[in-house]
Design a protein around this motif. Structure first.
Motif, PDB file in Angstrom:
ATOM      1  N   LYS A 447       0.860  -1.185   0.000  1.00  0.00           N
ATOM      2  CA  LYS A 447       0.000   0.000   0.000  1.00  0.00           C
ATOM      3  C   LYS A 447       0.894   1.232   0.000  1.00  0.00           C
ATOM      4  CE  LYS A 447      -3.800   2.274   2.392  1.00  0.00           C
ATOM      5  NZ  LYS A 447      -4.705   2.259   3.572  1.00  0.00           N
ATOM      6  N   ILE A 448       0.777   1.999  -1.043  1.00  0.00           N
ATOM      7  CA  ILE A 448       1.655   3.156  -1.217  1.00  0.00           C
ATOM      8  C   ILE A 448       0.803   4.406  -1.378  1.00  0.00           C
ATOM      9  CG2 ILE A 448       3.371   4.242  -2.721  1.00  0.00           C
ATOM     10  CD1 ILE A 448       4.371   1.448  -3.404  1.00  0.00           C
ATOM     11  N   LYS A 449       1.202   5.458  -0.692  1.00  0.00           N
ATOM     12  CA  LYS A 449       0.479   6.728  -0.779  1.00  0.00           C
ATOM     13  C   LYS A 449       1.350   7.780  -1.458  1.00  0.00           C
ATOM     14  CE  LYS A 449      -2.028  10.200   1.905  1.00  0.00           C
ATOM     15  NZ  LYS A 449      -2.500  10.621   3.249  1.00  0.00           N
ATOM     16  N   TYR A 476      -1.236  -1.314  -4.207  1.00  0.00           N
ATOM     17  CA  TYR A 476      -2.429  -0.499  -3.977  1.00  0.00           C
ATOM     18  C   TYR A 476      -1.956   0.951  -3.846  1.00  0.00           C
ATOM     19  CZ  TYR A 476      -6.945   0.971  -2.064  1.00  0.00           C
ATOM     20  OH  TYR A 476      -8.156   1.579  -1.855  1.00  0.00           O
ATOM     21  N   LEU A 477      -2.234   1.789  -4.860  1.00  0.00           N
ATOM     22  CA  LEU A 477      -1.757   3.172  -4.891  1.00  0.00           C
ATOM     23  C   LEU A 477      -2.863   4.125  -4.436  1.00  0.00           C
ATOM     24  CD1 LEU A 477       0.279   5.422  -5.652  1.00  0.00           C
ATOM     25  CD2 LEU A 477      -0.659   5.319  -7.984  1.00  0.00           C
ATOM     26  N   ILE A 509      -5.834   1.746  -8.060  1.00  0.00           N
ATOM     27  CA  ILE A 509      -5.621   3.179  -7.784  1.00  0.00           C
ATOM     28  C   ILE A 509      -6.812   3.716  -7.007  1.00  0.00           C
ATOM     29  CG2 ILE A 509      -5.240   5.461  -8.775  1.00  0.00           C
ATOM     30  CD1 ILE A 509      -4.153   4.044 -11.299  1.00  0.00           C
ATOM     31  N   LYS A 510      -6.521   4.379  -5.898  1.00  0.00           N
ATOM     32  CA  LYS A 510      -7.554   5.051  -5.114  1.00  0.00           C
ATOM     33  C   LYS A 510      -7.267   6.553  -5.183  1.00  0.00           C
ATOM     34  CE  LYS A 510      -9.277   5.322  -0.340  1.00  0.00           C
ATOM     35  NZ  LYS A 510      -9.074   4.783   1.037  1.00  0.00           N
TER      36      LYS A 510
END
Length: 535
Positions: A447-449, A476-477, A509-510
């Motif tokens: 999980k990367i922000k 999960y970006l 992508i979120k």
């Protein structure tokens, strides 16, 4: 300044005006010589710069006069118009035109231009000028006066450069000039460090005045001595007319029959642009030096400079700008208001009209000692340490500006410093375009922000593209654009292209925006088209 009582700070302004006068006098003459103009042309510009520009300007501590930065332009223009004998009157038309254009600049409120120069460049300009003053005054200090005092370029009008001139000094040392220069320097150091703190008399009577008076006395006492005397070529030299008619005969007037010549208009425009830029930079630098941190109204300054240049051109003077050497000398000598600049202008007028013979007894080496102190105060070694500790983004433009001024000239140094400053801004923009970190690992995916900055432009394309391409499969970006107020179309296209790649690499992508959260947006282009504009 108290407008109801302009003489309120006279006890500080009057001594400062004397120092500025002694600094300005040889510079006015030297700049005229370096410009290929009559000697009186520099004095006229100094008088108008002091009295007229000083009165109209909103600057409380700035001092205006002929500028070394314009010397090359003036020299080339006079030569192209036919030389000092045939083309000077034509050149004066260009000076008047330049003044009118500056007035228009002021009316159009172009004074804001000076605020776009980085602080590191302004500090580099001050320090570079301080260093060049010291280097240029070393030969004069030892009585070697082959190059005019107003020549601040690295390649000099006598064919030498700054450092070769210093080396040549060894072969031309004048014992008398050197002795009185050392005495003058010792007096100045003693005055600054000790005597100025001992009593009001030492604050009222400034060290430079004492040094100059002793210089005149030394010249008179040793006159005729072949070893320790000071020969005429090592003294200040202002024109000494035989009578009033001869005095009036020194003035030149513009030949307005040439006003239709396009070269005259081109020269006038160049003078206006360069003089305005140099003035605005000096204004910002002077405001930084002002102990009271007053802010000069820049549009009014352009109006004042334009008025001064129109008048200077009409009576035979050189172009005028605000000058950092004189301004810094004024501040360091305790000048509080514009009265010091105005009074120094009257001193110049009195000097050439009433006492030119006495003025011509002042040794140039004594004036060199005064300028050495001015140069040192501008280029204190502690400033280099401070700038270095501020980081490379401040230090590099600072040093480039200094080196450009020392090894080329003032305008080149400022231009190079500004160019490097812009590059630094682009690098900072590149580095600060986004923030990327791995928060945790869940459901077998990283999980990367990534949070985008407030403004993201095409300059940031490389950095963002690189980080997106580095994302591993099964990631999960979380892309946060809530703080972003401007997003360049180039960046939107990168995100659009990445969304296609993301599907193939199993990257979800979120997208988090002020409108809410969108999972795997089908089109970034459509999303940002519909996104409400923010300020």
């Amino acid at each position: 300044m108290n407008s109801s009582n302009p003489f309120k700070n006279l006890k500080a302004d009057f001594p400062a005006s004397i120092v500025v006068f002694f600094v300005a006098l040889p510079l006015c003459l030297g700049i005229a010589l370096a410009s290929g103009a009559p000697p009186l042309a520099g004095i006229i510009a100094g008088i108008i710069g002091g009295i007229v520009v000083g009165a109209v300007s909103g600057s409380q501590v700035g001092v205006s006069g002929p500028a070394a930065g314009l010397a090359v332009i003036v020299f080339a223009a006079i030569a192209s118009f036919g030389g000092i004998e045939n083309g000077y009157e034509k050149f004066l038309v260009a000076v008047v035109i330049g003044g009118v254009i500056q007035i228009i600049f002021g009316v159009l409120k172009f004074g804001i231009i000076g605020y776009f120069f980085p602080s590191s460049v302004i500090k580099g300009m001050l320090t570079g000028i301080g260093i060049i003053i010291i280097l240029k005054q070393i030969p004069h200090f030892f009585g070697y006066d082959a190059d005019p005092e107003g020549d601040f370029a690295f390649f000099q009008v006598d064919g030498e450069n700054t450092f070769s001139e210093i080396l040549n000094t060894v072969n031309y040392i004048s014992p008398g000039a050197t002795i009185i220069a050392i005495i003058g320097l010792a007096i100045l150091i003693l005055w600054n460090a000790v005597l100025s703190k001992k009593g009001k008399i030492f604050q009222l009577i400034q060290g430079p005045l004492v040094a100059v008076v002793l210089g005149i006395i030394y010249f008179l006492v040793t006159k005729g001595d072949e070893t320790f005397g000071i020969s005429p070529e090592h003294l200040v030299s202002v024109p000494v007319p035989d009578n009033f008619d001869a005095f009036l005969g020194q003035f030149s007037f513009p030949d307005f029959s040439t006003i239709g010549d396009k070269d005259v208009w081109i020269t006038g425009a160049v003078i206006a642009v360069v003089a305005s830029l140099e003035t605005l930079l000096c204004v910002e630098a002077t405001d930084k030096l002002d102990p009271q941190k007053r802010v000069t109204p820049t549009n009014r300054e352009l109006l004042a400079q334009g008025t001064g240049n129109v008048l200077s051109g009409l009576i035979g003077g050189l172009p005028i700008t605000q000058v950092i050497v004189r301004s810094s000398a004024n501040i360091q000598s305790g000048g509080k208001t514009k009265m010091s600049a105005i009074i120094h202008g009257f001193f110049l007028l009195i000097a050439v009209v009433a006492i030119p013979t006495i003025i011509n007894m002042i040794p140039l080496s004594v004036l060199a000692s005064v300028l050495l102190i001015v140069g040192y105060k501008l280029a204190k070694p502690t400033l280099f340490k401070t700038m270095y500790e501020s980081g490379w983004k401040q230090f590099v433009p600072f040093m480039v500006t200094i080196l450009g001024i020392v090894f080329i000239d003032l305008l080149w140094g400022i231009g190079l410093g500004l160019a490097v400053g812009i590059i630094v801004i682009l690098i900072k923009s590149f580095q600060n375009s986004h923030f990327l970190h791995i928060e945790d690992v869940s459901d077998g995916k990283n999980k990367i922000k990534m949070t985008l900055a407030e403004e993201v432009t095409f300059f940031n394309k490389g950095a963002i593209l690189k980080e997106l391409d580095r994302l591993p499969e099964n990631t999960y970006l979380e892309l946060d654009v809530r703080k972003t107020r401007f997003l360049d179309n180039d960046i939107i296209e990168i995100l659009e292209d990445f969304s296609e790649k993301a599907r193939n690499r199993n990257i979800d992508i979120k997208l988090i925006s002020e409108r809410g959260i969108v999972e795997n947006p089908p089109s970034f282009i459509e999303f940002f088209k519909l996104r409400p504009k923010t300020t």
